[in-house]
Design an enzyme around this catalytic site. Structure first.
Site, short mmCIF file in Angstrom:
data_model
loop_
_atom_site.label_atom_id
_atom_site.label_comp_id
_atom_site.label_asym_id
_atom_site.label_seq_id
_atom_site.Cartn_x
_atom_site.Cartn_y
_atom_site.Cartn_z
N HIS A 19 13.50 -0.73 -32.58
CA HIS A 19 12.49 -0.61 -33.63
C HIS A 19 13.13 -0.64 -35.02
O HIS A 19 12.43 -0.77 -36.02
CB HIS A 19 11.73 0.69 -33.42
CG HIS A 19 10.25 0.61 -33.65
ND1 HIS A 19 9.53 -0.56 -33.69
CD2 HIS A 19 9.33 1.60 -33.85
CE1 HIS A 19 8.24 -0.29 -33.90
NE2 HIS A 19 8.11 1.01 -34.01
N ASN A 64 5.24 4.52 -38.88
CA ASN A 64 3.78 4.52 -38.96
C ASN A 64 3.23 4.74 -40.37
O ASN A 64 2.05 4.53 -40.59
CB ASN A 64 3.21 5.58 -38.02
CG ASN A 64 3.49 5.27 -36.57
OD1 ASN A 64 4.08 4.25 -36.24
ND2 ASN A 64 3.10 6.17 -35.70
N ASP A 89 10.85 -5.70 -36.30
CA ASP A 89 11.03 -6.03 -34.88
C ASP A 89 9.75 -6.64 -34.34
O ASP A 89 8.67 -6.35 -34.84
CB ASP A 89 11.41 -4.78 -34.08
CG ASP A 89 10.34 -3.70 -34.16
OD1 ASP A 89 10.06 -3.22 -35.27
OD2 ASP A 89 9.77 -3.34 -33.10
N ASN A 110 2.74 -0.86 -35.68
CA ASN A 110 2.25 0.22 -36.53
C ASN A 110 2.81 0.17 -37.95
O ASN A 110 2.12 0.55 -38.90
CB ASN A 110 2.52 1.58 -35.89
CG ASN A 110 1.67 1.80 -34.67
OD1 ASN A 110 0.55 1.30 -34.57
ND2 ASN A 110 2.18 2.56 -33.73
#
Length: 191
Positions: A19, A64, A89, A110
């Site tokens: 991520h 997020n 990513d 997100n």
């Protein structure tokens, strides 16, 4: 481009996560351009600028809420979404595949969802770094928050090198040229 953003999660525990390839790519670009990122509490991010006035941003809000930092700095410097480039990513691409695009949806990402929500726009540019999808029963969350295998790590690294080789085009107004070359090359490699 006037603002380049790397998406990821802050902290040493997330450093090698799939991520965090957006952070990794941004850090390497900054190193190549001799840009020092410094913590800026006002923007909740690590921020730097190069000699051409291009800003570099690494949000410290966790994935997020990345849009909070992007909105803060883009408003402060009056940067329109069309002049923002986001590294992130991408689950929907095989590990190491690179795709560039202007605008579009979030694909369930997100970090992108937060950027879109806070900018009230989809019109920013993206460099999508493929990380592949989990196999078997592994959850997407545990997959993106884990380190890639040695083989996946190598191809992701190779993909990032291709992006860095076209950094000048990406940053100096030739995004479409870099997009055509990198997207075509990725397609040819998968034949």
């Amino acid at each position: 481009m006037k603002l380049v953003v790397g998406l990821g999660n802050p902290g040493k525990s997330h450093k090698g996560d799939r991520h965090n390839v957006g952070f990794s790519l941004l850090e390497r670009l900054c190193l190549n351009r001799k840009v020092e990122l410094r913590e800026n509490p006002k923007h909740k991010a690590m921020v730097g600028a190069d000699a051409n006035g291009i800003r570099f941003l690494k949000p410290l809000t966790y994935m997020n809420l990345s849009g909070l930092s992007v909105k803060s700095i883009s408003q402060y410097y009056n940067i329109s979404p069309e002049l923002i480039l986001v590294f992130h990513d991408e689950l929907d691409l095989p590990a190491g595949e690179i795709k560039l695009k202007r605008g579009g949806g979030t694909g369930g990402h997100n970090g992108l969802r937060s950027v879109e929500e806070h900018l009230s726009s989809k019109d920013y540019c993206r460099v999508r770094v493929g990380i592949g999808r989990p196999e078997g029963r592994q959850s997407v969350t545990s997959y993106v928050l884990s380190t890639p295998s040695r083989d996946d790590g190598r191809v992701i690294e190779s993909g990032m090198e291709r992006v860095l080789a076209h950094a000048e085009d990406l940053l100096s107004g030739y995004f479409d040229r870099a997009m055509n070359f990198l997207n075509q090359r990725s397609s040819l490699e998968n034949l």
